[in-house]
Design a protein around this motif. Structure first.
Motif, PDB file in Angstrom:
ATOM      1  N   ASP A 120       0.861  -1.171   0.031  1.00 36.06           N
ATOM      2  CA  ASP A 120       0.134   0.095  -0.193  1.00 36.06           C
ATOM      3  C   ASP A 120       0.888   1.210   0.075  1.00 36.06           C
ATOM      4  OD1 ASP A 120      -2.277  -1.433   0.013  1.00 36.06           O
ATOM      5  OD2 ASP A 120      -2.691  -1.040   2.178  1.00 36.06           O
ATOM      6  N   TYR A 121       0.336   2.327  -0.314  1.00 35.69           N
ATOM      7  CA  TYR A 121       0.916   3.671  -0.213  1.00 35.69           C
ATOM      8  C   TYR A 121       0.127   4.439   0.710  1.00 35.69           C
ATOM      9  CZ  TYR A 121       3.961   2.949  -4.425  1.00 35.69           C
ATOM     10  OH  TYR A 121       4.744   2.540  -5.232  1.00 35.69           O
ATOM     11  N   ARG A 128      -2.603   8.683   6.200  1.00 33.80           N
ATOM     12  CA  ARG A 128      -3.687   8.426   5.304  1.00 33.80           C
ATOM     13  C   ARG A 128      -3.171   7.188   4.403  1.00 33.80           C
ATOM     14  NH1 ARG A 128      -5.417  10.189  -0.275  1.00 33.80           N
ATOM     15  NH2 ARG A 128      -7.445  10.007  -0.318  1.00 33.80           N
ATOM     16  N   ILE A 141      -3.241   5.848   0.907  1.00 35.01           N
ATOM     17  CA  ILE A 141      -3.864   6.274  -0.665  1.00 35.01           C
ATOM     18  C   ILE A 141      -4.718   5.209  -1.443  1.00 35.01           C
ATOM     19  CG2 ILE A 141      -3.074   7.364  -2.626  1.00 35.01           C
ATOM     20  CD1 ILE A 141      -0.493   8.304  -1.293  1.00 35.01           C
ATOM     21  N   PRO A 142      -5.692   5.426  -1.465  1.00 36.88           N
ATOM     22  CA  PRO A 142      -6.508   4.435  -2.459  1.00 36.88           C
ATOM     23  C   PRO A 142      -5.718   4.126  -3.636  1.00 36.88           C
ATOM     24  CG  PRO A 142      -8.167   6.258  -1.650  1.00 36.88           C
ATOM     25  CD  PRO A 142      -6.521   6.596  -1.339  1.00 36.88           C
ATOM     26  N   GLU A 193      -6.275   3.451  -6.737  1.00 35.11           N
ATOM     27  CA  GLU A 193      -6.901   4.158  -7.933  1.00 35.11           C
ATOM     28  C   GLU A 193      -6.250   5.620  -7.892  1.00 35.11           C
ATOM     29  OE1 GLU A 193     -10.469   4.638  -4.925  1.00 35.11           O
ATOM     30  OE2 GLU A 193      -9.063   2.772  -5.624  1.00 35.11           O
ATOM     31  N   GLU A 194      -5.697   6.133  -6.591  1.00 37.40           N
ATOM     32  CA  GLU A 194      -5.042   7.398  -6.801  1.00 37.40           C
ATOM     33  C   GLU A 194      -3.495   7.534  -6.578  1.00 37.40           C
ATOM     34  OE1 GLU A 194      -6.848   9.807  -3.334  1.00 37.40           O
ATOM     35  OE2 GLU A 194      -8.957   9.192  -4.130  1.00 37.40           O
ATOM     36  N   VAL A 195      -2.909   6.273  -6.537  1.00 40.70           N
ATOM     37  CA  VAL A 195      -1.481   6.312  -6.426  1.00 40.70           C
ATOM     38  C   VAL A 195      -0.899   6.884  -7.473  1.00 40.70           C
ATOM     39  CG1 VAL A 195       0.376   4.566  -5.975  1.00 40.70           C
ATOM     40  CG2 VAL A 195      -1.586   4.280  -4.668  1.00 40.70           C
ATOM     41  N   GLU A 224      -1.782   8.924 -10.030  1.00 43.97           N
ATOM     42  CA  GLU A 224      -1.799  10.296 -10.150  1.00 43.97           C
ATOM     43  C   GLU A 224      -1.008  10.962  -8.922  1.00 43.97           C
ATOM     44  OE1 GLU A 224      -5.487  13.582 -10.107  1.00 43.97           O
ATOM     45  OE2 GLU A 224      -5.787  11.641 -10.112  1.00 43.97           O
ATOM     46  N   THR A 225      -1.052  10.625  -7.699  1.00 41.88           N
ATOM     47  CA  THR A 225      -0.457  11.154  -6.608  1.00 41.88           C
ATOM     48  C   THR A 225       1.076  11.171  -6.825  1.00 41.88           C
ATOM     49  OG1 THR A 225      -2.077  10.407  -4.840  1.00 41.88           O
ATOM     50  CG2 THR A 225       0.030  10.932  -4.072  1.00 41.88           C
TER      51      THR A 225
END
Length: 103
Positions: free
Chosen positions: A43-44, A54, A56-57, A59-61, A63-64
């Protein structure tokens, strides 16, 4: 300025209270006491002063991480956000234990 810096969870302690996390090539130990949801290896998370704050979901990794790469690549001298991220990474590299501090 304080900022959450994204990193990938490499391992979790046996008691589940801390994790080794990779931030742009620097490994740090983070506390997991206050993270917003359960964390697993791979996980991130966002790091803030030695705590995962937090997860990071998935699906957002992408982009983040792309946003942080852009900030670090294109931000000019004096950009507070980029300087904060660079400072976090540098502090980990300069740590006496080889980048495994809690910062």
């Amino acid at each position: 300025m304080c900022l959450g810096v994204p990193g990938k969870v490499l391992s979790i302690s046996a008691d589940g209270l801390s994790a080794q996390v990779d931030f742009f090539g620097v490994r740090k130990e983070l506390r997991l006491d206050i993270v917003d949801s359960p964390v697993s290896v791979g996980d991130y998370v966002l790091n803030h002063v030695g705590f995962a704050i937090r997860r990071i979901p998935p699906e957002e990794v992408g982009e983040t991480l792309a946003l942080f790469d852009l900030i670090l690549r294109e931000a000019g001298a004096g950009d507070l956000m980029a300087e904060d991220v660079r400072g976090e990474v540098a502090a980990g590299r300069d740590a006496p234990d080889g980048g495994t501090d809690r910062g």
